[in-house]
Design a protein around this motif. Structure first.
Motif, PDB file in Angstrom:
ATOM      1  N   LYS A   6       0.852  -1.188   0.000  1.00 47.56           N
ATOM      2  CA  LYS A   6       0.000   0.000   0.000  1.00 47.56           C
ATOM      3  C   LYS A   6       0.894   1.247   0.000  1.00 47.56           C
ATOM      4  CE  LYS A   6      -3.563  -0.374   2.935  1.00 47.56           C
ATOM      5  NZ  LYS A   6      -4.787  -0.693   2.189  1.00 47.56           N
ATOM      6  N   PHE A   7       0.801   2.043  -1.062  1.00 48.03           N
ATOM      7  CA  PHE A   7       1.559   3.286  -1.165  1.00 48.03           C
ATOM      8  C   PHE A   7       0.603   4.455  -1.368  1.00 48.03           C
ATOM      9  CE2 PHE A   7       5.289   0.803  -3.172  1.00 48.03           C
ATOM     10  CZ  PHE A   7       5.798   0.503  -1.916  1.00 48.03           C
ATOM     11  N   LYS A  71       2.735  -1.681   8.136  1.00 51.19           N
ATOM     12  CA  LYS A  71       4.117  -1.347   8.477  1.00 51.19           C
ATOM     13  C   LYS A  71       4.948  -1.344   7.203  1.00 51.19           C
ATOM     14  CE  LYS A  71       8.025  -2.678  11.392  1.00 51.19           C
ATOM     15  NZ  LYS A  71       8.539  -3.678  12.374  1.00 51.19           N
ATOM     16  N   ASP A  72       5.654  -0.240   6.986  1.00 54.26           N
ATOM     17  CA  ASP A  72       6.535  -0.100   5.824  1.00 54.26           C
ATOM     18  C   ASP A  72       5.810  -0.373   4.511  1.00 54.26           C
ATOM     19  OD1 ASP A  72       8.692   0.456   7.546  1.00 54.26           O
ATOM     20  OD2 ASP A  72       9.173  -1.675   7.753  1.00 54.26           O
ATOM     21  N   GLY A  73       4.559   0.068   4.434  1.00 54.90           N
ATOM     22  CA  GLY A  73       3.810  -0.085   3.197  1.00 54.90           C
ATOM     23  C   GLY A  73       3.231  -1.468   2.965  1.00 54.90           C
ATOM     24  N   ILE A  74       3.274  -2.335   3.995  1.00 53.33           N
ATOM     25  CA  ILE A  74       2.676  -3.668   3.891  1.00 53.33           C
ATOM     26  C   ILE A  74       1.516  -3.752   4.875  1.00 53.33           C
ATOM     27  CG2 ILE A  74       3.013  -6.147   4.158  1.00 53.33           C
ATOM     28  CD1 ILE A  74       4.546  -5.118   1.815  1.00 53.33           C
ATOM     29  N   ILE A 149      -2.860  -3.985  -9.965  1.00 54.24           N
ATOM     30  CA  ILE A 149      -2.702  -2.798  -9.136  1.00 54.24           C
ATOM     31  C   ILE A 149      -4.032  -2.059  -9.092  1.00 54.24           C
ATOM     32  CG2 ILE A 149      -1.639  -0.504  -8.995  1.00 54.24           C
ATOM     33  CD1 ILE A 149       0.931  -1.680 -10.004  1.00 54.24           C
ATOM     34  N   GLU A 150      -4.501  -1.778  -7.891  1.00 55.60           N
ATOM     35  CA  GLU A 150      -5.725  -1.003  -7.692  1.00 55.60           C
ATOM     36  C   GLU A 150      -5.333   0.421  -7.328  1.00 55.60           C
ATOM     37  OE1 GLU A 150      -8.415  -4.727  -6.014  1.00 55.60           O
ATOM     38  OE2 GLU A 150      -7.505  -3.319  -4.606  1.00 55.60           O
ATOM     39  N   VAL A 151      -5.842   1.372  -8.072  1.00 52.93           N
ATOM     40  CA  VAL A 151      -5.535   2.787  -7.844  1.00 52.93           C
ATOM     41  C   VAL A 151      -6.802   3.467  -7.344  1.00 52.93           C
ATOM     42  CG1 VAL A 151      -4.575   4.898  -8.838  1.00 52.93           C
ATOM     43  CG2 VAL A 151      -3.857   2.668  -9.728  1.00 52.93           C
ATOM     44  N   ASP A 152      -6.738   3.986  -6.128  1.00 51.71           N
ATOM     45  CA  ASP A 152      -7.924   4.543  -5.472  1.00 51.71           C
ATOM     46  C   ASP A 152      -7.848   6.064  -5.369  1.00 51.71           C
ATOM     47  OD1 ASP A 152      -8.948   2.047  -5.095  1.00 51.71           O
ATOM     48  OD2 ASP A 152      -8.484   1.924  -2.955  1.00 51.71           O
ATOM     49  N   LYS A 153      -8.969   6.685  -5.676  1.00 51.10           N
ATOM     50  CA  LYS A 153      -9.179   8.108  -5.395  1.00 51.10           C
ATOM     51  C   LYS A 153     -10.317   8.167  -4.383  1.00 51.10           C
ATOM     52  CE  LYS A 153     -10.596  12.456  -7.612  1.00 51.10           C
ATOM     53  NZ  LYS A 153     -11.020  13.080  -8.903  1.00 51.10           N
ATOM     54  N   THR A 154      -9.977   8.505  -3.143  1.00 46.57           N
ATOM     55  CA  THR A 154     -10.948   8.433  -2.049  1.00 46.57           C
ATOM     56  C   THR A 154     -11.342   9.832  -1.609  1.00 46.57           C
ATOM     57  OG1 THR A 154      -9.933   6.367  -1.285  1.00 46.57           O
ATOM     58  CG2 THR A 154     -11.388   7.520   0.252  1.00 46.57           C
ATOM     59  N   LYS A 155     -12.639  10.080  -1.596  1.00 47.24           N
ATOM     60  CA  LYS A 155     -13.159  11.399  -1.238  1.00 47.24           C
ATOM     61  C   LYS A 155     -13.683  11.381   0.192  1.00 47.24           C
ATOM     62  CE  LYS A 155     -16.298  15.054  -2.810  1.00 47.24           C
ATOM     63  NZ  LYS A 155     -17.325  15.440  -3.805  1.00 47.24           N
ATOM     64  N   TYR A 156     -12.984  12.116   1.059  1.00 41.81           N
ATOM     65  CA  TYR A 156     -13.435  12.322   2.439  1.00 41.81           C
ATOM     66  C   TYR A 156     -14.096  13.703   2.530  1.00 41.81           C
ATOM     67  CZ  TYR A 156      -9.856   8.698   3.207  1.00 41.81           C
ATOM     68  OH  TYR A 156      -9.094   7.561   3.161  1.00 41.81           O
ATOM     69  N   ASP A 157     -14.729  13.981   3.649  1.00 43.46           N
ATOM     70  CA  ASP A 157     -15.341  15.306   3.791  1.00 43.46           C
ATOM     71  C   ASP A 157     -14.306  16.387   4.063  1.00 43.46           C
ATOM     72  OD1 ASP A 157     -14.661  14.670   6.369  1.00 43.46           O
ATOM     73  OD2 ASP A 157     -16.695  14.756   7.178  1.00 43.46           O
ATOM     74  N   PHE A 158     -13.039  15.993   4.265  1.00 41.40           N
ATOM     75  CA  PHE A 158     -11.980  16.967   4.543  1.00 41.40           C
ATOM     76  C   PHE A 158     -10.903  16.984   3.467  1.00 41.40           C
ATOM     77  CE2 PHE A 158     -11.087  12.936   6.561  1.00 41.40           C
ATOM     78  CZ  PHE A 158      -9.802  12.648   6.141  1.00 41.40           C
ATOM     79  N   GLU A 163      -4.158   6.538  -3.565  1.00 41.37           N
ATOM     80  CA  GLU A 163      -3.415   5.405  -3.043  1.00 41.37           C
ATOM     81  C   GLU A 163      -3.398   4.278  -4.067  1.00 41.37           C
ATOM     82  OE1 GLU A 163      -3.364   3.019   1.216  1.00 41.37           O
ATOM     83  OE2 GLU A 163      -5.301   3.363   0.247  1.00 41.37           O
ATOM     84  N   LEU A 164      -2.319   3.512  -4.060  1.00 43.47           N
ATOM     85  CA  LEU A 164      -2.284   2.280  -4.840  1.00 43.47           C
ATOM     86  C   LEU A 164      -2.188   1.101  -3.887  1.00 43.47           C
ATOM     87  CD1 LEU A 164       0.631   0.570  -5.234  1.00 43.47           C
ATOM     88  CD2 LEU A 164       1.275   2.671  -6.375  1.00 43.47           C
ATOM     89  N   GLU A 165      -2.835   0.020  -4.267  1.00 38.74           N
ATOM     90  CA  GLU A 165      -2.800  -1.213  -3.490  1.00 38.74           C
ATOM     91  C   GLU A 165      -2.512  -2.373  -4.433  1.00 38.74           C
ATOM     92  OE1 GLU A 165      -6.511  -1.627  -1.475  1.00 38.74           O
ATOM     93  OE2 GLU A 165      -6.163   0.078  -0.144  1.00 38.74           O
ATOM     94  N   LEU A 166      -1.684  -3.297  -3.961  1.00 38.17           N
ATOM     95  CA  LEU A 166      -1.376  -4.484  -4.737  1.00 38.17           C
ATOM     96  C   LEU A 166      -1.468  -5.679  -3.804  1.00 38.17           C
ATOM     97  CD1 LEU A 166       1.597  -4.871  -7.243  1.00 38.17           C
ATOM     98  CD2 LEU A 166       0.734  -6.748  -5.876  1.00 38.17           C
ATOM     99  N   GLU A 167      -2.477  -6.521  -4.027  1.00 41.85           N
ATOM    100  CA  GLU A 167      -2.686  -7.674  -3.151  1.00 41.85           C
ATOM    101  C   GLU A 167      -1.789  -8.819  -3.577  1.00 41.85           C
ATOM    102  OE1 GLU A 167      -6.232 -10.639  -1.510  1.00 41.85           O
ATOM    103  OE2 GLU A 167      -6.737  -8.833  -2.654  1.00 41.85           O
ATOM    104  N   ILE A 168      -1.187  -9.463  -2.574  1.00 48.07           N
ATOM    105  CA  ILE A 168      -0.301 -10.594  -2.820  1.00 48.07           C
ATOM    106  C   ILE A 168      -0.967 -11.849  -2.276  1.00 48.07           C
ATOM    107  CG2 ILE A 168       1.986 -11.566  -2.386  1.00 48.07           C
ATOM    108  CD1 ILE A 168       2.924  -8.686  -1.874  1.00 48.07           C
ATOM    109  N   GLN A 169      -1.112 -12.847  -3.128  1.00 45.86           N
ATOM    110  CA  GLN A 169      -1.759 -14.091  -2.726  1.00 45.86           C
ATOM    111  C   GLN A 169      -0.707 -15.063  -2.200  1.00 45.86           C
ATOM    112  OE1 GLN A 169      -4.955 -14.537  -2.647  1.00 45.86           O
ATOM    113  NE2 GLN A 169      -5.651 -12.780  -3.836  1.00 45.86           N
TER     114      GLN A 169
END
Length: 211
Positions: A6-7, A71-74, A149-158, A163-169
């Motif tokens: 997760k970065f 921890k450390d992007g994991i 690779i999943e690339v997320d654009k997350t909208k909060y009220d603030f 973020e990018l996420e890459l799941e490892i099986q």
């Protein structure tokens, strides 16, 4: 056990540069609305857990997360998931929105793996409230060795988080570290500014800080 790299992308420009590097056109695109619940004794939070209702593509997926750490992007956590009837999920969510009291789960949900696990681990829990919700757009891209690779654009009220996420099986730690190193090298070669994610999206939402 779910394991993810997760970065956090530092701004909108880095988000755009990453999408361009990944080819521009995602293989999947989802508009997600995420609702998080809190229990009457706050036991899930105390045990690093979370209960999420995610609505997207005319579906609803309930996810129980347990023992979440980053921890450390994991990021690692145990996940239990159930799809649930969309109409029943909407009815339950409307009840939570319209009430200040803790609500019992519908009888229809009793046989779901998620609530069976909660009942087993935390039989003291007797009701739920809506903690809050936020939305995101998720774009999924193919990367090396058929990894996604999943690339997320997350909208909060603030604010907005990228973020990018890459799941490892499965796999050994050495394999996980090699994938992480390859990803870091690709990001650096393409001058994409990032940092290891430190907090979950839920923690960002609660703390009103994108980290």
């Amino acid at each position: 056990m779910e394991i993810e790299i997760k970065f956090r992308l530092l701004d909108k420009l880095q988000y755009q540069k990453l999408i361009q590097f990944l080819g521009g056109k995602p293989i999947q695109k989802h508009f997600q609305n995420n609702f998080y619940l809190t229990d009457n004794l706050d036991l899930l939070k105390k045990n690093k857990g979370a209960l999420r209702f995610r609505f997207w593509d005319e579906k609803c997926l309930i996810t129980l997360k347990a023992g979440h750490t980053i921890k450390d992007g994991i990021g690692t956590c145990e996940e239990i998931e159930d799809f649930v009837d969309l109409k029943e999920a909407n009815n339950f969510m409307n009840n939570l929105r319209n009430s200040k009291e803790f609500q019992k789960i519908p009888k229809l949900f009793d046989n779901l793996k998620v609530f069976q696990r909660i009942q087993k681990d935390f039989p003291e829990i007797t009701g739920w409230k809506l903690l809050g919700n936020f939305s995101n757009v998720r774009k999924v891209f193919n990367w090396k060795n058929n990894l996604h690779i999943e690339v997320d654009k997350t909208k909060y009220d603030f604010g907005i988080g990228y973020e990018l996420e890459l799941e490892i099986q499965g796999g050994k730690n050495e394999e996980r570290d090699k994938i992480k190193e390859d990803l870091i090298n690709d990001l650096k070669r393409n001058e994409i500014l990032f940092q290891p994610t430190k907090s979950t999206k839920l923690a960002n939402f609660i703390n009103k800080k994108i980290d």
